[in-house]
Design a protein around this motif. Structure first.
Motif, PDB file in Angstrom:
ATOM      1  N   ILE A 122     -32.665  31.354  35.773  1.00 52.93           N
ATOM      2  CA  ILE A 122     -32.277  32.613  35.125  1.00 52.93           C
ATOM      3  C   ILE A 122     -31.712  32.320  33.732  1.00 52.93           C
ATOM      4  CG2 ILE A 122     -30.665  34.570  35.193  1.00 52.93           C
ATOM      5  CD1 ILE A 122     -31.031  34.582  38.247  1.00 52.93           C
ATOM      6  N   LYS A 123     -30.922  31.270  33.665  1.00 55.60           N
ATOM      7  CA  LYS A 123     -30.329  30.942  32.359  1.00 55.60           C
ATOM      8  C   LYS A 123     -31.397  30.530  31.349  1.00 55.60           C
ATOM      9  CE  LYS A 123     -26.170  29.570  31.787  1.00 55.60           C
ATOM     10  NZ  LYS A 123     -24.893  28.852  31.811  1.00 55.60           N
ATOM     11  N   GLN A 142     -33.915  42.080  35.984  1.00 54.41           N
ATOM     12  CA  GLN A 142     -35.320  41.762  36.260  1.00 54.41           C
ATOM     13  C   GLN A 142     -35.475  40.262  36.567  1.00 54.41           C
ATOM     14  OE1 GLN A 142     -37.770  44.186  36.322  1.00 54.41           O
ATOM     15  NE2 GLN A 142     -39.010  42.586  37.263  1.00 54.41           N
ATOM     16  N   ALA A 143     -34.727  39.443  35.811  1.00 59.78           N
ATOM     17  CA  ALA A 143     -34.813  37.986  36.017  1.00 59.78           C
ATOM     18  C   ALA A 143     -34.313  37.627  37.417  1.00 59.78           C
ATOM     19  CB  ALA A 143     -34.000  37.261  34.952  1.00 59.78           C
ATOM     20  N   ILE A 144     -33.240  38.271  37.843  1.00 57.51           N
ATOM     21  CA  ILE A 144     -32.694  38.006  39.182  1.00 57.51           C
ATOM     22  C   ILE A 144     -33.692  38.460  40.243  1.00 57.51           C
ATOM     23  CG2 ILE A 144     -30.856  38.654  40.812  1.00 57.51           C
ATOM     24  CD1 ILE A 144     -29.024  38.879  38.278  1.00 57.51           C
ATOM     25  N   PHE A 145     -34.267  39.631  40.037  1.00 62.41           N
ATOM     26  CA  PHE A 145     -35.275  40.164  40.966  1.00 62.41           C
ATOM     27  C   PHE A 145     -36.441  39.171  41.080  1.00 62.41           C
ATOM     28  CE2 PHE A 145     -39.142  42.604  41.835  1.00 62.41           C
ATOM     29  CZ  PHE A 145     -38.757  43.331  42.955  1.00 62.41           C
ATOM     30  N   ASN A 146     -36.949  38.726  39.936  1.00 59.11           N
ATOM     31  CA  ASN A 146     -38.096  37.810  39.942  1.00 59.11           C
ATOM     32  C   ASN A 146     -37.772  36.493  40.635  1.00 59.11           C
ATOM     33  OD1 ASN A 146     -39.544  39.685  38.575  1.00 59.11           O
ATOM     34  ND2 ASN A 146     -39.343  38.722  36.567  1.00 59.11           N
ATOM     35  N   SER A 185     -36.156  44.472  46.629  1.00 59.35           N
ATOM     36  CA  SER A 185     -35.701  45.748  46.030  1.00 59.35           C
ATOM     37  C   SER A 185     -34.613  46.363  46.890  1.00 59.35           C
ATOM     38  CB  SER A 185     -36.835  46.769  45.966  1.00 59.35           C
ATOM     39  OG  SER A 185     -37.824  46.323  45.128  1.00 59.35           O
ATOM     40  N   ARG A 186     -34.858  46.345  48.202  1.00 58.27           N
ATOM     41  CA  ARG A 186     -33.895  46.928  49.116  1.00 58.27           C
ATOM     42  C   ARG A 186     -32.595  46.134  49.082  1.00 58.27           C
ATOM     43  NH1 ARG A 186     -36.867  47.561  54.607  1.00 58.27           N
ATOM     44  NH2 ARG A 186     -35.730  45.695  55.107  1.00 58.27           N
ATOM     45  N   LEU A 187     -32.780  44.832  48.980  1.00 56.74           N
ATOM     46  CA  LEU A 187     -31.634  43.924  48.947  1.00 56.74           C
ATOM     47  C   LEU A 187     -30.743  44.220  47.734  1.00 56.74           C
ATOM     48  CD1 LEU A 187     -30.572  41.365  50.381  1.00 56.74           C
ATOM     49  CD2 LEU A 187     -31.874  40.038  48.743  1.00 56.74           C
ATOM     50  N   LEU A 188     -31.394  44.461  46.609  1.00 59.32           N
ATOM     51  CA  LEU A 188     -30.629  44.680  45.376  1.00 59.32           C
ATOM     52  C   LEU A 188     -30.237  46.142  45.206  1.00 59.32           C
ATOM     53  CD1 LEU A 188     -32.502  42.334  42.900  1.00 59.32           C
ATOM     54  CD2 LEU A 188     -30.454  41.889  44.211  1.00 59.32           C
ATOM     55  N   GLY A 189     -30.644  46.965  46.158  1.00 59.67           N
ATOM     56  CA  GLY A 189     -30.249  48.383  46.135  1.00 59.67           C
ATOM     57  C   GLY A 189     -30.906  49.103  44.970  1.00 59.67           C
TER      58      GLY A 189
END
Ligand code: GDP
Length: 296
Positions: free
Chosen positions: A56-57, A77-81, A292-296
């Motif tokens: 991510i960094k 978006q980076a965390i999602f990916n 997606s569900r995880l990140l709400g």
């Protein structure tokens, strides 16, 4: 930490970051550290979490982000990916074809939910018009055949096993041959799990796999085993060609992190999750909706 809690904690970390007037290195680090802590307490393996943070960094270079860009969205978006990447080994699992016999071997430790999951998997396909069959190659645990028989009878699925034969390889081969002749298109082989990772268990799995030549080996893992997930999954992978993972007991107090570790250790995708003791408490696993569900 249960899955919903993990999602909430990650979302809060991102929200907290975006509330900052300026998103600089320090604010980003604080956010990533909080996400790291959340993932670790959800039993995601340390190495995986560290790699994720590094990735991510590398993607989010704050200096390069022109003013006016929505930094929050970019980081989100980076965390999602990254989470999707952790759950997606990049190659899909073998998919059986209706009408063509496929042999599916289930492996996992005793108590992981293997026998229950074999029936769920058979039942799921039966409802879609397949002709599944169950073979009990667990000769170690007393009562294993009765349990499979009971489940199979309830779901009206043909089964094969023996009360007297003690050689699991022999039963597995005979069962597979029997159901091939009966034109079953999904021949599911349930195996022994014993209670700990003994060398003999892995040798037995290797022999059953070699003799039945499964099209797919599914590793069944209890979601509550915590940080042990990676080593356990890896131990099976080293003995048999694991090609997919099913995570059980995702209902109740399940921690989701073990799933990420199992994917990393087996380089295989999660294909289904078990969400209860009943036959139909079984869901197809899709990475993106899950994250997606995880990140709400
Ligand atoms: P095996 O020893 O690996 O064959 O495990 P079993 O299939 O006998 O399952 C062990 C226990 O876990 C049983 O009581 C099952 O009903 C239960 N179980 C299996 N899958 C699930 C699940 O997805 N959710 C819940 N709550 N219980 C499950």
């Amino acid at each position: 930490m249960v899955l919903a809690e993990l999602g909430g904690r990650i979302s809060r970390a991102i929200q907290h970051m975006s509330n900052a007037t300026i998103i600089d290195e320090k604010v980003l680090n604080e956010c990533l550290n909080e996400i790291t802590r959340a993932l670790l307490s959800s039993d995601v393996q340390f190495q995986l979490v560290r790699d994720m943070q590094k990735n991510i960094k590398a993607i989010v270079n704050l200096e390069d982000l022109a003013a006016g860009h929505n930094k929050r969205r970019i980081i989100q978006q980076a965390i999602f990916n990254e989470l999707c990447k952790m759950l997606d080994p990049g190659k899909p699992a073998f998919t059986p074809k209706k009408g063509k016999p496929s042999i599916i071997m289930f492996v996992g430790l005793q108590g992981s939910g293997k026998t229950t999951t074999c029936t769920k998997y058979a039942y799921y396909h039966q409802k879609k018009g397949w002709k599944p069959a169950l073979v009990c190659a667990d000769t170690f645990r007393a009562g294993a055949f009765d349990q499979l028989k009971q489940n199979a009878t309830k779901a009206k699925i043909p089964f094969y096993g023996s009360y007297t034969e003690s050689d699991p390889v022999k039963i597995a081969v005979e069962g597979v041959e029997t159901f091939k002749k009966e034109n079953c298109d999904l021949i599911i082989v349930d195996t022994s799990g014993r209670h700990k990772q003994e060398a003999a268990l892995f040798e037995e799995m290797r022999q059953v796999s070699e003799a039945t030549k499964p099209d797919l080996v599914i590793f069944v893992m209890d979601s509550s085993i915590g940080q042990a997930a990676f080593d356990q999954a890896q131990a099976f992978k080293q003995s048999v060609p694991v090609g997919a993972v099913i995570v059980t007991k995702m209902d109740g107090h399940a921690k989701g992190g073990g799933a990420l570790s199992a994917v990393a250790a087996t380089k295989s995708p999660v294909i289904f999750i078990g969400t209860g003791e009943h036959m139909d408490e079984f869901e197809v696993f899709d990475v993106k909706p899950f994250v997606s569900r995880l990140l709400g």
